[in-house]
Design a protein around this motif. Structure first.
Motif, mmCIF file in Angstrom:
data_model
loop_
_atom_site.group_PDB
_atom_site.id
_atom_site.type_symbol
_atom_site.label_atom_id
_atom_site.label_comp_id
_atom_site.label_asym_id
_atom_site.label_seq_id
_atom_site.Cartn_x
_atom_site.Cartn_y
_atom_site.Cartn_z
ATOM 1 N N LYS A 127 0.777 -1.120 -0.043
ATOM 2 C CA LYS A 127 0.179 -0.065 -0.083
ATOM 3 C C LYS A 127 0.836 1.234 -0.053
ATOM 4 N N ILE A 128 1.809 1.265 0.517
ATOM 5 C CA ILE A 128 2.815 2.520 0.879
ATOM 6 C C ILE A 128 3.478 2.634 -0.404
ATOM 7 N N GLN A 129 3.789 1.653 -0.944
ATOM 8 C CA GLN A 129 4.415 1.962 -2.473
ATOM 9 C C GLN A 129 3.561 2.275 -3.460
ATOM 10 N N LEU A 130 2.110 1.915 -3.332
ATOM 11 C CA LEU A 130 1.299 2.213 -4.414
ATOM 12 C C LEU A 130 0.954 3.831 -4.060
ATOM 13 N N ILE A 131 0.872 4.117 -2.929
ATOM 14 C CA ILE A 131 0.789 5.546 -2.507
ATOM 15 C C ILE A 131 1.933 6.527 -2.949
ATOM 16 N N GLN A 132 3.054 5.988 -2.751
ATOM 17 C CA GLN A 132 4.122 6.908 -2.956
ATOM 18 C C GLN A 132 4.141 7.055 -4.488
ATOM 19 N N LYS A 133 3.810 5.964 -5.216
ATOM 20 C CA LYS A 133 3.912 6.341 -6.758
ATOM 21 C C LYS A 133 2.688 7.084 -7.271
ATOM 22 N N GLU A 134 1.666 7.151 -6.653
ATOM 23 C CA GLU A 134 0.348 7.944 -6.889
ATOM 24 C C GLU A 134 1.062 9.412 -6.458
ATOM 25 N N ARG A 135 1.515 9.515 -5.291
ATOM 26 C CA ARG A 135 2.047 10.876 -4.949
ATOM 27 C C ARG A 135 3.168 11.468 -6.043
ATOM 28 N N ARG A 136 3.981 10.608 -6.381
ATOM 29 C CA ARG A 136 4.846 11.095 -7.370
ATOM 30 C C ARG A 136 4.338 11.540 -8.605
ATOM 31 N N GLU A 137 3.335 10.920 -9.305
ATOM 32 C CA GLU A 137 2.728 11.138 -10.238
ATOM 33 C C GLU A 137 1.719 12.474 -10.237
ATOM 34 N N VAL A 138 1.142 12.542 -9.017
ATOM 35 C CA VAL A 138 0.192 13.846 -8.944
ATOM 36 C C VAL A 138 1.154 14.890 -8.686
ATOM 37 N N PHE A 139 2.129 14.829 -8.030
ATOM 38 C CA PHE A 139 2.696 16.267 -7.686
ATOM 39 C C PHE A 139 3.749 16.533 -8.697
#
Length: 103
Positions: free
Chosen positions: A55-67
């Motif tokens: 879950k942490i890896q998925l959220i970090q990936k989303e965060r990198r994409e979004v920001f």
């Protein structure tokens, strides 16, 4: 006489050993059922660790994409958090299970 003493000692040690084994297996603070319970709990916690790391890896990936992109940031806010501009309305279409149709 010596044979009786040896037989008594052998029986005594066997009986003492069996009593000690029974005590350690069922009555001690670290008895067998507690060890099995702890073993299952450890495996459950290890599976939880794997789940949360994914879950942490998925959220970090989303965060990198979004920001990284302002348009993606707006899209993310609209889709995930149902945010809207001041002059618009948002309608969410759901299915029979009350789940959004678009994900």
């Amino acid at each position: 006489m010596l044979q009786k003493l040896l037989r008594y000692c052998q029986n005594f040690y066997v009986a003492s050993g069996l009593c000690l084994l029974a005590w350690m297996t069922f009555f001690d603070a670290n008895d067998l059922p507690t060890q099995v319970r702890n073993w299952w709990k450890l495996h459950k916690l290890e599976s939880d660790i794997r789940f949360y790391k994914e879950k942490i890896q998925l959220i970090q990936k989303e965060r990198r994409e979004v920001f990284g992109n302002a348009q993606l940031r707006e899209k993310f806010a609209r889709e995930k958090y149902l945010m809207k501009k001041a002059d618009e309305d948002v309608f969410v279409i759901v299915d029979e299970n009350n789940e959004p149709l678009e994900k």
